[in-house]
Design an enzyme around this catalytic site. Structure first.
Site, mmCIF file in Angstrom:
data_model
loop_
_atom_site.group_PDB
_atom_site.id
_atom_site.type_symbol
_atom_site.label_atom_id
_atom_site.label_comp_id
_atom_site.label_asym_id
_atom_site.label_seq_id
_atom_site.Cartn_x
_atom_site.Cartn_y
_atom_site.Cartn_z
ATOM 1 N N ARG A 289 -2.923 8.444 -4.704
ATOM 2 C CA ARG A 289 -3.344 7.198 -5.362
ATOM 3 C C ARG A 289 -4.789 7.262 -5.843
ATOM 4 O O ARG A 289 -5.178 6.531 -6.750
ATOM 5 C CB ARG A 289 -3.153 6.005 -4.410
ATOM 6 C CG ARG A 289 -1.710 5.566 -4.288
ATOM 7 C CD ARG A 289 -1.534 4.494 -3.234
ATOM 8 N NE ARG A 289 -1.563 5.047 -1.883
ATOM 9 C CZ ARG A 289 -1.310 4.357 -0.784
ATOM 10 N NH1 ARG A 289 -1.021 3.060 -0.885
ATOM 11 N NH2 ARG A 289 -1.334 4.918 0.410
ATOM 12 N N GLN A 290 -5.572 8.135 -5.244
ATOM 13 C CA GLN A 290 -6.963 8.295 -5.682
ATOM 14 C C GLN A 290 -7.024 9.457 -6.680
ATOM 15 O O GLN A 290 -7.496 10.544 -6.374
ATOM 16 C CB GLN A 290 -7.864 8.545 -4.475
ATOM 17 C CG GLN A 290 -7.818 7.405 -3.451
ATOM 18 C CD GLN A 290 -8.689 7.668 -2.238
ATOM 19 O OE1 GLN A 290 -9.907 7.766 -2.353
ATOM 20 N NE2 GLN A 290 -8.061 7.796 -1.077
ATOM 21 N N GLY B 149 -7.808 17.839 20.043
ATOM 22 C CA GLY B 149 -7.210 17.441 18.776
ATOM 23 C C GLY B 149 -7.089 18.547 17.744
ATOM 24 O O GLY B 149 -6.440 18.361 16.713
ATOM 25 N N LYS C 14 0.798 -8.761 -12.943
ATOM 26 C CA LYS C 14 0.033 -9.072 -11.736
ATOM 27 C C LYS C 14 -1.403 -8.601 -11.905
ATOM 28 O O LYS C 14 -1.736 -7.853 -12.818
ATOM 29 C CB LYS C 14 0.652 -8.375 -10.520
ATOM 30 C CG LYS C 14 0.452 -6.855 -10.528
ATOM 31 C CD LYS C 14 0.979 -6.186 -9.286
ATOM 32 C CE LYS C 14 0.624 -4.701 -9.308
ATOM 33 N NZ LYS C 14 1.154 -3.965 -8.159
#
Length: 320
Positions: free
Chosen positions: A100-101, A42, A196
């Protein structure tokens, strides 16, 4: 564009080669010869099969799924170019993962948007070219120049050509209101807001609709569509409030998990997305239309290479 001596070169990792090829074609250059493979365990291997000494190298790589693999490809490519004495290395990241963090929302949260910025800088990137960061302040996480393009320009031009009547622009949450206002101003339309709450990650519940949507055609605007739960819940609620046709658009079609099934079965008429993230064949449904970001990225790369101002491309609205 001045390309004498082949001083500009465009390279690509494995995440979005189709977009990289389009950008290179727009610039009138060949895509550089770099091969990114993996060992059997990998580990990622990078081979640059041409000289890059002294060149202005642009590495195009979205950090989309599989996010960690594509991020490591980008970091290792940057390191390879740095050790090969490239003159300047610009990381072109159409979709910036981990964005997003971007803050500590609760105790002991990481700020991975900053961590990734540190990794890119430490690897040897001299400049970042990206599009529609999840939050504008992420630009400040970098200690190197960041050119932040706005995909809304492309989406606005598309919807302007459609000339939709009785149009209302909808923000899917309070965080997207500023983006929706710019969109609405350009298309000379009012806005509405979906109120929301989000009890946990990737789960949202519509509480109310702010604004008049009855008998209106709507465009729901967001920076990304991930699992599509927020978008489809919003479309369902808007239909209940009497909306007619509901369109959706976003810059980044993450489309993870049950997103495609949800979109296919939703009340949405059409979903317009940009090609910052490639759509595999199994995600190409009739409801989704893809627009290319290649001309905008190519224009930015050309200006960076020629040491011209890029600020004209930062305008949230295209020139009419």
């Amino acid at each position: 564009m001045n390309t004498s001596g082949n001083k500009i070169k465009i390279f690509s990792g494995n995440s979005n080669k189709e977009l990289a090829q389009k950008i290179a074609s727009q610039l009138g250059v060949e895509l550089g010869d770099a091969v990114v493979t993996r060992f059997s365990d990998g580990e990622i291997s990078v081979n640059i099969n041409e000289s890059v000494r002294g060149v202005d190298a642009f590495i195009i790589q979205s950090t989309c799924s599989p996010v960690n693999r594509h991020l490591m490809e980008m970091l290792i490519m940057i390191d390879a170019f740095k050790r090969a004495s490239a003159g300047r290395i610009t990381a072109v990241i159409p979709y910036y993962g981990y964005a997003r963090q971007d803050r500590k929302a609760k105790a002991r949260d990481p700020i991975t948007a900053k961590l990734v910025a540190n990794l890119l800088t430490a690897a040897g990137a001299d400049r970042i070219l990206t599009m529609d960061l999840h939050a504008n302040q992420i630009q400040g996480y970098f200690d190197i120049p960041v050119d932040h393009l706005l995909g809304g320009r492309i989406l606005m031009e598309h919807f302007e050509k459609l000339k939709i009547e009785d149009l209302v622009i909808v923000s899917p949450d309070h965080g997207s209101v500023a983006r929706a206002r710019i969109f609405a101003q350009y298309l000379d339309s009012p806005i509405a807001i979906v109120d929301k709450r989000r009890p946990k990650d990737n789960v949202s519940e519509v509480m109310n609709i702010i604004g008049d949507v009855r008998d209106k055609n709507l465009i729901i605007l967001d920076d990304m569509i991930d699992t599509a739960g927020t978008l489809c819940n919003a479309a369902e609620a808007l239909k209940k409030f009497g909306a007619k046709n509901i369109y959706a658009c976003c810059t980044h079609p993450v489309l993870s998990g049950p997103a495609i099934e949800r979109l296919q079965n939703s009340d949405l008429t059409e979903i317009i997305v940009l090609d910052t993230i490639p759509l595999p064949e199994e995600k190409r449904i009739d409801k989704i239309k893809v627009l290319s970001t290649a001309p905008l990225f190519a224009s930015a790369i050309e200006k960076i290479f020629d040491c011209e101002s890029v600020s004209v491309l930062f305008s949230p609205e295209p020139q009419k």
